[in-house]
Scaffold this motif. Structure first.
Motif, short mmCIF file in Angstrom:
data_model
loop_
_atom_site.label_atom_id
_atom_site.label_comp_id
_atom_site.label_asym_id
_atom_site.label_seq_id
_atom_site.Cartn_x
_atom_site.Cartn_y
_atom_site.Cartn_z
N HIS A 2 0.84 -1.21 0.00
CA HIS A 2 0.00 0.00 0.00
C HIS A 2 0.87 1.26 0.00
O HIS A 2 0.61 2.22 -0.74
CB HIS A 2 -0.91 0.03 1.23
CG HIS A 2 -1.92 -1.06 1.27
ND1 HIS A 2 -2.52 -1.47 2.44
CD2 HIS A 2 -2.46 -1.84 0.29
CE1 HIS A 2 -3.37 -2.44 2.19
NE2 HIS A 2 -3.35 -2.68 0.89
N ALA A 3 1.92 1.23 0.82
CA ALA A 3 2.80 2.40 0.91
C ALA A 3 3.52 2.63 -0.40
O ALA A 3 3.66 3.77 -0.86
CB ALA A 3 3.80 2.21 2.05
N ALA A 4 3.99 1.55 -1.03
CA ALA A 4 4.74 1.68 -2.29
C ALA A 4 3.86 2.21 -3.41
O ALA A 4 4.33 2.94 -4.29
CB ALA A 4 5.34 0.33 -2.68
N LEU A 5 2.58 1.88 -3.38
CA LEU A 5 1.69 2.24 -4.49
C LEU A 5 0.85 3.49 -4.24
O LEU A 5 0.47 4.17 -5.20
CB LEU A 5 0.75 1.07 -4.81
CG LEU A 5 1.37 -0.22 -5.31
CD1 LEU A 5 0.30 -1.29 -5.48
CD2 LEU A 5 2.11 0.00 -6.64
N LEU A 6 0.56 3.80 -2.97
CA LEU A 6 -0.48 4.80 -2.70
C LEU A 6 -0.04 5.96 -1.81
O LEU A 6 -0.84 6.87 -1.57
CB LEU A 6 -1.71 4.12 -2.07
CG LEU A 6 -2.45 3.15 -3.00
CD1 LEU A 6 -3.46 2.32 -2.22
CD2 LEU A 6 -3.14 3.91 -4.13
N HIS A 7 1.19 5.94 -1.32
CA HIS A 7 1.64 7.07 -0.50
C HIS A 7 1.66 8.35 -1.34
O HIS A 7 2.02 8.34 -2.52
CB HIS A 7 3.04 6.81 0.07
CG HIS A 7 3.59 7.97 0.82
ND1 HIS A 7 4.47 8.88 0.24
CD2 HIS A 7 3.39 8.40 2.09
CE1 HIS A 7 4.78 9.81 1.13
NE2 HIS A 7 4.13 9.55 2.25
N ALA A 8 1.25 9.45 -0.73
CA ALA A 8 1.27 10.76 -1.40
C ALA A 8 1.87 11.78 -0.45
O ALA A 8 1.37 11.97 0.66
CB ALA A 8 -0.14 11.19 -1.79
N PRO A 9 2.95 12.45 -0.86
CA PRO A 9 3.59 13.45 0.03
C PRO A 9 2.66 14.58 0.44
O PRO A 9 2.86 15.20 1.48
CB PRO A 9 4.75 13.96 -0.81
CG PRO A 9 5.01 12.91 -1.84
CD PRO A 9 3.67 12.30 -2.12
N GLY A 10 1.60 14.83 -0.34
CA GLY A 10 0.78 15.99 -0.08
C GLY A 10 -0.36 15.81 0.89
O GLY A 10 -1.01 16.79 1.27
N GLU A 11 -0.66 14.57 1.31
CA GLU A 11 -1.80 14.39 2.21
C GLU A 11 -1.66 13.12 3.04
O GLU A 11 -1.08 12.12 2.59
CB GLU A 11 -3.12 14.35 1.43
CG GLU A 11 -3.27 13.19 0.46
CD GLU A 11 -4.59 13.23 -0.31
OE1 GLU A 11 -5.23 14.29 -0.35
OE2 GLU A 11 -4.97 12.18 -0.85
N ASP A 12 -2.17 13.18 4.25
CA ASP A 12 -2.24 11.99 5.09
C ASP A 12 -3.34 11.09 4.55
O ASP A 12 -4.51 11.51 4.44
CB ASP A 12 -2.54 12.36 6.54
CG ASP A 12 -1.37 13.04 7.22
OD1 ASP A 12 -0.22 12.84 6.77
OD2 ASP A 12 -1.60 13.79 8.19
N ARG A 13 -2.96 9.86 4.25
CA ARG A 13 -3.91 8.91 3.69
C ARG A 13 -3.98 7.66 4.55
O ARG A 13 -3.09 7.37 5.34
CB ARG A 13 -3.48 8.48 2.27
CG ARG A 13 -3.60 9.55 1.22
CD ARG A 13 -3.14 9.01 -0.13
NE ARG A 13 -3.45 9.94 -1.21
CZ ARG A 13 -3.18 9.70 -2.49
NH1 ARG A 13 -2.57 8.58 -2.85
NH2 ARG A 13 -3.52 10.60 -3.41
#
Length: 384
Positions: free
Chosen positions: A169-180
């Motif tokens: 999940h982290a490798a595919l969906l992390h986004a620096p601009g928002e807490d997800r």
């Protein structure tokens, strides 16, 4: 043959999983690519194949702790589950127009019968997790190297052995601009927390998602799941029953934590009933239990979440998705499809990725998620 002359390893991996609901075998053929500091996952084909009805009935009963097993039963079940997994692998290959030679490895989760990483008495001694589906038989029937038994190494290292997909999940969906956060709505619900600042990824089970609702629906309607949430929508939430269920001590435990059908089963629900409840009202209350415990867990661990990305079979239950969204005002609750990931096959893709990690000699767990003593290469490799 010298190493220089060997053909390169195929870049396709095949993931297989049957979740806690035992509603079918998910199979996914995936190509992974590393580039520009980010992993890409291309789903070549994903399918779900049903279990034979007699076998599914047995698996569900075992998950509800309703049927004892002799050693002979256990051995036969291990073989039958493996045959089902192998058939699923061969079917998805045929549908994709591929052969065994096109696949680098199968990642097989197996079928969980018991998951007690803290031990039978919850004291942390002799923890275990048990998944059936003989990987030697899968390798034999498919002609493909098979990687399996992913959870036990993490448990041996002091972890919960679950959840294992937060790294993907982290490798595919992390986004620096928002807490997800990523929410997997299988038989059990689990969260992956992806803070925008790159802090340690966390993940844990929150409690039941579809498992209790599926079991209750099967008992009272004969249908294996509540299609579209129709039964739940026809009932009313029983606040007294909901309070009794939410009072279970497990919900108050801090992460890391994990659970399964052996914890949340119909016998557990029955202990909270008076016997006068309408089936539809119980179903509505079980749906509310899933939604409220997910929301409680997210607020307690990452209240700054902006976006909740949902995957798993529960995405197709509009009543459940609406209840989760209602319980989390101000947070965008969306399907993983909005981010290019088929919600039905994210888990199977995850076990394809875990097979890749193991074949490459790379860790598959996140200690910040499972509580293990450190990163570990997971599972065993069974040559074709």
């Amino acid at each position: 043959m010298s190493r220089a002359l060997r053909a390169p390893m195929p870049d396709l991996f095949l993931g297989l999983i049957s979740g806690t609901s035992a509603d079918g075998i998910d199979a996914a053929i995936v190509r992974f690519e590393d580039g520009a500091g980010r992993l890409r996952a291309d789903l070549r084909l994903g399918r779900t194949y049903p279990w034979p009805e007699d076998l599914r009935t047995q698996l569900v009963a075992l998950g509800q702790q309703a049927a004892p097993l002799t050693l002979d039963d256990l051995g036969e079940l291990d073989s039958r589950i493996a045959e089902g997994f192998a058939q699923a692998a061969n079917r998805v290959l045929a549908e994709a127009g591929l052969t065994a030679a096109d696949i680098a490895a199968i990642g097989s989760h197996g079928q969980t019968l018991r998951h007690r990483p803290q031990g039978r008495h919850g004291d942390g001694r002799h923890g275990f997790t048990l998944q059936l589906g003989d990987p030697s038989r899968i390798a034999e029937r498919t002609g493909i190297r098979t990687v399996a038994d992913f959870r036990r190494r993490d448990v041996a290292a002091g972890g919960h052995g679950a959840p294992l997909l937060p790294a993907l999940h982290a490798a595919l969906l992390h986004a620096p601009g928002e807490d997800r956060a990523v929410l997997n709505l299988g038989g059990i619900a689990n969260l992956t927390l992806l803070p925008a600042d790159g802090a340690a990824v966390r993940g844990f089970d929150t409690g039941p998602a579809n498992g209790l609702m599926d079991a209750w629906c099967l008992r009272h309607t004969g249908q294996p799941f509540d299609r579209g949430g129709a039964l739940a929508s026809s009932g009313r939430i029983d606040p007294t029953l909901l309070a009794r269920l939410r009072a279970a001590p497990w919900f108050a435990l801090p992460p890391p934590k994990s659970s399964g059908r052996d914890q949340f089963h119909l016998d557990w629900v029955e202990t909270a009933l008076t016997g006068h409840e309408a089936p539809a009202d119980v179903q509505a209350t079980l749906l509310a239990l899933s939604a409220t415990t997910i929301a409680d867990a997210l607020r307690a661990t990452q209240p700054s979440t902006v976006r909740l990305i949902a995957c798993g079979g529960g995405v197709h239950n509009p009543a459940l998705m609406a209840a989760v969204a209602d319980a989390l005002p101000g947070i965008a609750v969306v399907s993983s499809a909005a981010h290019g990931l088929d919600p039905d096959h994210v888990e199977a893709m995850g076990f394809a990725w875990l097979a890749r990690q193991t074949v490459l000699g790379l860790p598959g767990n996140l200690p910040s998620v499972t509580g293990a003593a450190g990163p570990r290469v997971l599972g065993g490799i069974y040559p074709a």
